[in-house]
Scaffold this motif. Structure first.
Motif, PDB file in Angstrom:
ATOM      1  N   SER A 201      13.558 -10.979   9.713  1.00 55.77           N
ATOM      2  CA  SER A 201      13.241 -10.715   8.307  1.00 55.77           C
ATOM      3  C   SER A 201      13.947 -11.702   7.392  1.00 55.77           C
ATOM      4  N   SER A 263       7.282 -12.332   0.052  1.00 51.99           N
ATOM      5  CA  SER A 263       7.577 -11.044   0.677  1.00 51.99           C
ATOM      6  C   SER A 263       7.522 -11.134   2.194  1.00 51.99           C
ATOM      7  N   THR A 265       6.175  -8.896   4.104  1.00 54.75           N
ATOM      8  CA  THR A 265       4.862  -8.442   4.563  1.00 54.75           C
ATOM      9  C   THR A 265       3.831  -9.569   4.518  1.00 54.75           C
ATOM     10  N   VAL A 315       6.331  -1.478   6.220  1.00 58.84           N
ATOM     11  CA  VAL A 315       6.013  -2.875   6.533  1.00 58.84           C
ATOM     12  C   VAL A 315       4.849  -2.934   7.517  1.00 58.84           C
ATOM     13  N   THR A 318       1.423  -2.035   5.870  1.00 62.31           N
ATOM     14  CA  THR A 318       0.921  -3.088   4.980  1.00 62.31           C
ATOM     15  C   THR A 318       0.393  -4.285   5.762  1.00 62.31           C
ATOM     16  N   VAL A 319       1.166  -4.735   6.745  1.00 65.08           N
ATOM     17  CA  VAL A 319       0.769  -5.924   7.504  1.00 65.08           C
ATOM     18  C   VAL A 319      -0.485  -5.652   8.328  1.00 65.08           C
ATOM     19  N   HIS A 322      -3.439  -5.837   6.069  1.00 64.65           N
ATOM     20  CA  HIS A 322      -3.787  -7.226   5.726  1.00 64.65           C
ATOM     21  C   HIS A 322      -4.562  -7.903   6.862  1.00 64.65           C
ATOM     22  N   ASN A 348      -1.797  -3.250  -2.025  1.00 62.99           N
ATOM     23  CA  ASN A 348      -1.208  -4.601  -2.025  1.00 62.99           C
ATOM     24  C   ASN A 348      -2.284  -5.681  -2.012  1.00 62.99           C
TER      25      ASN A 348
END
Length: 433
Positions: A201, A263, A265, A315, A318-319, A322, A348
């Protein structure tokens, strides 16, 4: 005027030195100061034992008494003060089995990870260097103190930390250190997933993530942390849409174009957005390389990868979203208005839109889909975030019996609203009457 953290550190140095104890600032604060950066923390090392530190600073707390670490609170800052020590054998790839306090700064420095982190600074900002760390700093080299094999067997996370320091400071791995990481990369399996995720990270949000990608590959760490990345190499793509080369090269271009401090993410989504391509690669009837459904396969793989590395649920969610949605942009101008608006409500979304922009730039450079969606998103904010005119209570008030069919009715009513069939709640109710 309140004292700064640096002034506070030097006050502690002066107090301990005045009491007869050899004392220095050490570690990242010295390294960053010499690089012209402003350190966030100032760590102190001294020949004074924990008991002697507490005699001078009665309010000091022992947070790692067996390792000789005390916290001295001064000017509102909790300052870490560590006693010079010698570390014995490590058996858990993290902590020494035993430490012995010493009066020798030379012996204390010998246990540290890298030469650039083993420089000592006194209250006059004079540098004491027992390991040629200043030269390595000037040459932008990350070199282990002593035998690199020993350092990495003591704490295997140091291998990832070495890569992060290179990425963060535009440094290079010294040859013997790099070779040692390659030979000992398997040791990273002894490190907890949480510690690895924390290091990744920090690495992935410091800029130059394409350099991190290369170093993880070159040091063999990727094989034990993110083996799925290896399959991106030599996974060829259609030259018309991807003149940049294979999937690995495409991914690296996206990573290179990421802004510093973006970010976590977004970085992870960029890294993993095409992770499903190797498993879905095929040649269609026209003889073109294609990857049908790679976003769905990739979303599942992303869930597995990030869960394995113990990233937070937020996390991961969200990923995965995407990766799952990154191909929808190419069909956006063919979507019904209601479908497009629902897509733009993806959590997001601004981050997802940036992923698409980076994806286009790293491919054939065609930004037409990006520009279309961006213009629509910016010009239809009221519609995108407008609440539905009709809810379940409205249906009941109109005499509908509650049932599983409500969900379909409400979706249909909102679709009509988004398509512009009615402008307000009254018109929607009239439609249902």
């Amino acid at each position: 005027m309140p004292k700064s953290i640096k002034e506070t550190a030097f006050e502690i140095l002066h107090t301990l030195k005045s009491a007869g104890f050899e004392t220095y600032c050490v570690g990242g604060c010295v390294r960053d100061s010499l690089l012209g950066k402003t350190p966030k923390d100032w760590d102190i090392t001294t020949e004074a034992t924990p008991d002697e530190i507490q005699e001078i600073f009665p309010d000091a707390d022992f947070v790692g008494a067996s390792f000789g670490v005390s916290i001295v609170k001064k000017n509102g800052f909790p300052m870490e003060v560590a006693t010079f020590r010698i570390d014995e054998d490590y058996t858990d790839s993290r902590h020494p089995n035993k430490v012995t306090f010493t009066r020798s700064a030379v012996k204390d420095v010998a246990r540290r990870d890298f030469t650039v982190n083993a420089l000592l600074m006194d209250e006059d900002e004079h540098i004491t260097d027992f390991v040629m760390g200043k030269l390595d700093l000037q040459d932008h080299l990350i070199r282990c103190v002593g035998n690199p094999n020993t350092r990495f067997h003591e704490d295997a996370l140091r291998m990832l930390r070495a890569v992060r320091f290179c990425v963060l400071n535009d440094f290079h791995l010294e040859d013997s250190t790099k070779k040692s990481i390659f030979r000992n990369a398997y040791l990273i399996q002894n490190v907890s997933a949480e510690r690895i995720a924390n290091e990744l990270s920090r690495m992935f949000t410091s800029g130059h993530v394409d350099v991190a990608f290369d170093l993880l590959m070159e040091t063999n760490l990727s094989y034990f942390i993110l083996p799925e990345l290896l399959d991106l190499v030599n996974c060829e793509q259609d030259e018309k849409n991807h003149p940049e080369g294979d999937v690995a090269e495409h991914t690296k271009l996206l990573l290179k174009n990421l802004e510093k401090d973006c970010s976590l993410t977004l970085t992870l989504a960029v890294l993993l957005h095409d992770i499903g391509k190797p498993k879905t690669k095929e040649i269609n009837k026209r003889g073109t390389i294609c990857f049908y459904g790679h976003e769905h396969v990739g979303a599942k793989m992303t869930q597995e990868i990030l869960s394995r590395l113990k990233f937070s649920n937020d996390v991961i969610k969200t990923v995965v979203s995407h990766v799952q949605n990154h191909m929808k942009f190419f069909a956006a101008n063919q979507m019904k208005k209601s479908t497009l608006i629902r897509f733009l409500r993806t959590p997001n979304f601004s981050e997802l839109l940036e992923l698409h922009r980076l994806d286009c730039i790293a491919s054939n450079g065609d930004l037409s889909s990006y520009n279309f969606v961006k213009e629509f998103f910016e010009s239809h904010q009221e519609e995108i975030f407008q609440k539905p005119f009709i809810g379940g209570d409205d249906l009941i008030a109109l005499g509908f019996n509650p049932s599983p069919a409500f969900k379909g009715i409400l979706k249909r009513m909102e679709d009509l609203q988004l398509e512009g069939e009615f402008a307000n709640k009254k018109e929607a109710l009239n439609f249902l009457s």
